[in-house]
Write a protein that holds these residues in place. Structure first.
Motif, PDB file in Angstrom:
ATOM      1  N   SER A 193      42.165 109.285  60.218  1.00 47.33           N
ATOM      2  CA  SER A 193      40.720 109.451  60.018  1.00 47.33           C
ATOM      3  C   SER A 193      40.418 110.640  59.108  1.00 47.33           C
ATOM      4  CB  SER A 193      40.031 109.632  61.375  1.00 47.33           C
ATOM      5  OG  SER A 193      40.239 108.506  62.209  1.00 47.33           O
ATOM      6  N   VAL A 194      41.127 111.763  59.329  1.00 51.47           N
ATOM      7  CA  VAL A 194      40.905 112.938  58.481  1.00 51.47           C
ATOM      8  C   VAL A 194      41.329 112.655  57.046  1.00 51.47           C
ATOM      9  CG1 VAL A 194      41.589 115.339  58.090  1.00 51.47           C
ATOM     10  CG2 VAL A 194      41.110 114.541  60.414  1.00 51.47           C
ATOM     11  N   ALA A 195      42.458 111.975  56.893  1.00 47.20           N
ATOM     12  CA  ALA A 195      42.923 111.658  55.536  1.00 47.20           C
ATOM     13  C   ALA A 195      41.944 110.735  54.819  1.00 47.20           C
ATOM     14  CB  ALA A 195      44.308 111.022  55.611  1.00 47.20           C
ATOM     15  N   SER A 196      41.431 109.723  55.530  1.00 48.47           N
ATOM     16  CA  SER A 196      40.459 108.828  54.895  1.00 48.47           C
ATOM     17  C   SER A 196      39.170 109.561  54.549  1.00 48.47           C
ATOM     18  CB  SER A 196      40.170 107.646  55.814  1.00 48.47           C
ATOM     19  OG  SER A 196      39.581 108.092  57.038  1.00 48.47           O
ATOM     20  N   PHE A 197      38.746 110.511  55.394  1.00 53.88           N
ATOM     21  CA  PHE A 197      37.544 111.295  55.100  1.00 53.88           C
ATOM     22  C   PHE A 197      37.734 112.114  53.824  1.00 53.88           C
ATOM     23  CE2 PHE A 197      35.266 115.315  55.376  1.00 53.88           C
ATOM     24  CZ  PHE A 197      33.958 114.887  55.560  1.00 53.88           C
ATOM     25  N   LEU A 198      38.874 112.791  53.711  1.00 57.80           N
ATOM     26  CA  LEU A 198      39.103 113.628  52.538  1.00 57.80           C
ATOM     27  C   LEU A 198      39.263 112.797  51.269  1.00 57.80           C
ATOM     28  CD1 LEU A 198      41.561 116.293  54.021  1.00 57.80           C
ATOM     29  CD2 LEU A 198      39.125 116.550  53.530  1.00 57.80           C
ATOM     30  N   LEU A 199      39.945 111.656  51.392  1.00 54.19           N
ATOM     31  CA  LEU A 199      40.180 110.848  50.211  1.00 54.19           C
ATOM     32  C   LEU A 199      38.913 110.160  49.715  1.00 54.19           C
ATOM     33  CD1 LEU A 199      43.649 109.205  51.000  1.00 54.19           C
ATOM     34  CD2 LEU A 199      43.153 111.009  49.355  1.00 54.19           C
ATOM     35  N   VAL A 200      38.107 109.633  50.635  1.00 54.02           N
ATOM     36  CA  VAL A 200      36.943 108.844  50.226  1.00 54.02           C
ATOM     37  C   VAL A 200      35.747 109.737  49.941  1.00 54.02           C
ATOM     38  CG1 VAL A 200      35.370 107.005  50.903  1.00 54.02           C
ATOM     39  CG2 VAL A 200      37.790 106.859  51.513  1.00 54.02           C
ATOM     40  N   LEU A 201      35.432 110.654  50.825  1.00 51.29           N
ATOM     41  CA  LEU A 201      34.210 111.446  50.676  1.00 51.29           C
ATOM     42  C   LEU A 201      34.386 112.667  49.780  1.00 51.29           C
ATOM     43  CD1 LEU A 201      32.770 111.352  54.309  1.00 51.29           C
ATOM     44  CD2 LEU A 201      32.147 109.949  52.352  1.00 51.29           C
ATOM     45  N   VAL A 202      35.610 113.116  49.589  1.00 52.26           N
ATOM     46  CA  VAL A 202      35.843 114.295  48.744  1.00 52.26           C
ATOM     47  C   VAL A 202      36.633 113.923  47.491  1.00 52.26           C
ATOM     48  CG1 VAL A 202      36.790 116.624  48.648  1.00 52.26           C
ATOM     49  CG2 VAL A 202      35.777 115.784  50.769  1.00 52.26           C
ATOM     50  N   GLY A 203      37.731 113.225  47.678  1.00 57.68           N
ATOM     51  CA  GLY A 203      38.589 112.910  46.531  1.00 57.68           C
ATOM     52  C   GLY A 203      37.990 111.899  45.572  1.00 57.68           C
ATOM     53  N   ALA A 204      37.325 110.890  46.110  1.00 61.29           N
ATOM     54  CA  ALA A 204      36.761 109.854  45.236  1.00 61.29           C
ATOM     55  C   ALA A 204      35.691 110.409  44.292  1.00 61.29           C
ATOM     56  CB  ALA A 204      36.209 108.711  46.076  1.00 61.29           C
ATOM     57  N   PRO A 205      34.701 111.197  44.768  1.00 56.86           N
ATOM     58  CA  PRO A 205      33.736 111.761  43.815  1.00 56.86           C
ATOM     59  C   PRO A 205      34.375 112.658  42.757  1.00 56.86           C
ATOM     60  CG  PRO A 205      32.873 111.890  46.046  1.00 56.86           C
ATOM     61  CD  PRO A 205      34.309 111.489  46.172  1.00 56.86           C
ATOM     62  N   ILE A 206      35.406 113.421  43.160  1.00 53.38           N
ATOM     63  CA  ILE A 206      36.081 114.285  42.180  1.00 53.38           C
ATOM     64  C   ILE A 206      36.774 113.436  41.115  1.00 53.38           C
ATOM     65  CG2 ILE A 206      37.946 115.952  41.897  1.00 53.38           C
ATOM     66  CD1 ILE A 206      37.267 117.051  44.653  1.00 53.38           C
ATOM     67  N   ALA A 207      37.456 112.383  41.552  1.00 52.74           N
ATOM     68  CA  ALA A 207      38.147 111.520  40.587  1.00 52.74           C
ATOM     69  C   ALA A 207      37.157 110.816  39.660  1.00 52.74           C
ATOM     70  CB  ALA A 207      39.001 110.494  41.335  1.00 52.74           C
ATOM     71  N   VAL A 208      36.031 110.358  40.206  1.00 54.55           N
ATOM     72  CA  VAL A 208      35.048 109.655  39.378  1.00 54.55           C
ATOM     73  C   VAL A 208      34.448 110.593  38.343  1.00 54.55           C
ATOM     74  CG1 VAL A 208      32.802 108.527  39.428  1.00 54.55           C
ATOM     75  CG2 VAL A 208      34.536 107.895  41.093  1.00 54.55           C
ATOM     76  N   GLU A 209      34.084 111.807  38.734  1.00 53.50           N
ATOM     77  CA  GLU A 209      33.505 112.752  37.770  1.00 53.50           C
ATOM     78  C   GLU A 209      34.517 113.169  36.713  1.00 53.50           C
ATOM     79  OE1 GLU A 209      31.586 116.136  39.369  1.00 53.50           O
ATOM     80  OE2 GLU A 209      29.773 115.038  39.933  1.00 53.50           O
ATOM     81  N   THR A 210      35.793 113.253  37.101  1.00 54.31           N
ATOM     82  CA  THR A 210      36.814 113.633  36.123  1.00 54.31           C
ATOM     83  C   THR A 210      37.045 112.519  35.110  1.00 54.31           C
ATOM     84  OG1 THR A 210      37.903 115.010  37.785  1.00 54.31           O
ATOM     85  CG2 THR A 210      39.185 114.412  35.838  1.00 54.31           C
ATOM     86  N   LEU A 211      37.153 111.276  35.590  1.00 62.13           N
ATOM     87  CA  LEU A 211      37.454 110.161  34.693  1.00 62.13           C
ATOM     88  C   LEU A 211      36.269 109.795  33.809  1.00 62.13           C
ATOM     89  CD1 LEU A 211      39.473 107.872  37.135  1.00 62.13           C
ATOM     90  CD2 LEU A 211      40.370 109.391  35.370  1.00 62.13           C
ATOM     91  N   THR A 212      35.059 109.970  34.313  1.00 66.16           N
ATOM     92  CA  THR A 212      33.867 109.603  33.529  1.00 66.16           C
ATOM     93  C   THR A 212      33.259 110.793  32.808  1.00 66.16           C
ATOM     94  OG1 THR A 212      32.446 109.933  35.470  1.00 66.16           O
ATOM     95  CG2 THR A 212      33.346 107.725  35.124  1.00 66.16           C
TER      96      THR A 212
END
Length: 311
Positions: free
Chosen positions: A60-79
């Motif tokens: 649960s903690v890993a999914s929280f960090l990956l989806v709610l924190v990691g995904a926005p960071i990756a999207v802003e970096t790639l776009t």
């Protein structure tokens, strides 16, 4: 417009985004991210039903960090600063100098966003944005970024000033294939705004751009030519080459013809019609009638024609 000034004293025409538009963009991002998080959580709950409580908590903690924190960071970096909400509202994250953000900027913004937006329900971010002159939250302050509006009325593009007449055609043999488009853009922006800069600052900026252009072309400017005149001459040479290529493509009828251009007139080949030489109408000779008792051609050596002159 913002009064954002780069290190080279170039004023950037950026319009910072204010709290209402930024709040709407964050709301769209949160709806999308939370919907994805709930779907992934339900899938992981079904897949990890046989695990113990500690393992399920780690997942649960890993999914929280990956989806709610990691995904926005990756999207802003790639776009380069455009999330789904910012794209819908017409916003973008840029650096303080107006350039595109990188991973470190997105990482700092994402890490601070957990505290500003997720843990405090956006209260800290709203207060910081209201207090800031340019509407920046704490993540922007620590990352050195700024959220700006992209959908603004386009201003009239100023024309590049022409080079001095004695420099026209001097750079016809310079190889410009290695000059990137980003450098051309910087040179054009400098030439169109050079009159707005401080003379000393403008001279240093022109010399820096000229040195970079020389390193790309391998051809130094002529002796005694100022850096600004050298830049104007090379830009004029590039524009002349582009114009010649466009006209050549249009004249040859290649697929690279610029839309809307007037095609060259088609001239039908002129075929020379054969000219009949003047002919003299032939006169049929009357039949020769021999006179009785007279041998033709004996008298005066002329064949008789059968015509007797009057007596």
């Amino acid at each position: 417009m913002s009064d954002l000034v780069t290190g080279d004293a170039v004023v950037l025409g950026l319009q910072p985004a204010r709290l209402p538009s930024r709040a709407l963009a964050v709301l769209i991002d949160l709806v999308v991210v939370w919907a994805a998080y709930l779907l992934i959580t339900l899938g992981l709950a079904v897949a990890t039903a046989s695990l113990d409580e500690a393992a399920m908590m780690a997942v649960s903690v890993a999914s929280f960090l990956l989806v709610l924190v990691g995904a926005p960071i990756a999207v802003e970096t790639l776009t380069h600063g455009r999330s789904l909400g910012k794209l819908a509202v017409g916003l973008r994250v840029v650096r303080d100098d107006g350039g595109p953000i990188r991973f470190r900027h997105a990482l700092v913004r994402g890490a601070m966003g957990v505290v500003e937006i997720l843990m405090t329900f956006g209260v800290v971010a709203c207060i910081a944005s209201l207090v800031s002159e340019r509407g920046r939250r704490l993540g922007d302050v620590f990352a050195g970024t700024l959220v700006v509006r992209e959908r603004v009325p386009t201003a009239r593009v100023a024309a590049v000033p022409p080079p001095p007449p004695w420099l026209v055609g001097r750079f016809a043999g310079v190889d410009l294939s290695a000059v990137p488009e980003t450098l051309w853009l910087e040179i054009r922006q400098y030439l169109t705004r050079s009159r707005e800069l401080d003379p000393a600052v403008g001279r240093r900026l022109a010399e820096r751009l000229a040195d970079e252009l020389v390193s790309r072309t391998g051809t130094p400017p002529p002796a005694g030519v100022p850096a600004e005149a050298y830049l104007a001459g090379v830009v004029a040479e590039r524009q002349a080459r582009d114009a010649r290529r466009a006209f050549a493509s249009a004249a040859a009828g290649l697929p690279g013809v610029v839309p809307g251009s007037v095609p060259p007139p088609v001239v039908a080949p002129v075929v020379a019609s054969p000219v009949a030489s003047p002919s003299v109408p032939s006169v049929a000779s009357p039949p020769v009638v021999a006179s009785p008792g007279v041998d033709p051609g004996v008298e005066s050596g002329v064949r008789p024609t059968g015509f007797a002159p009057p007596a």
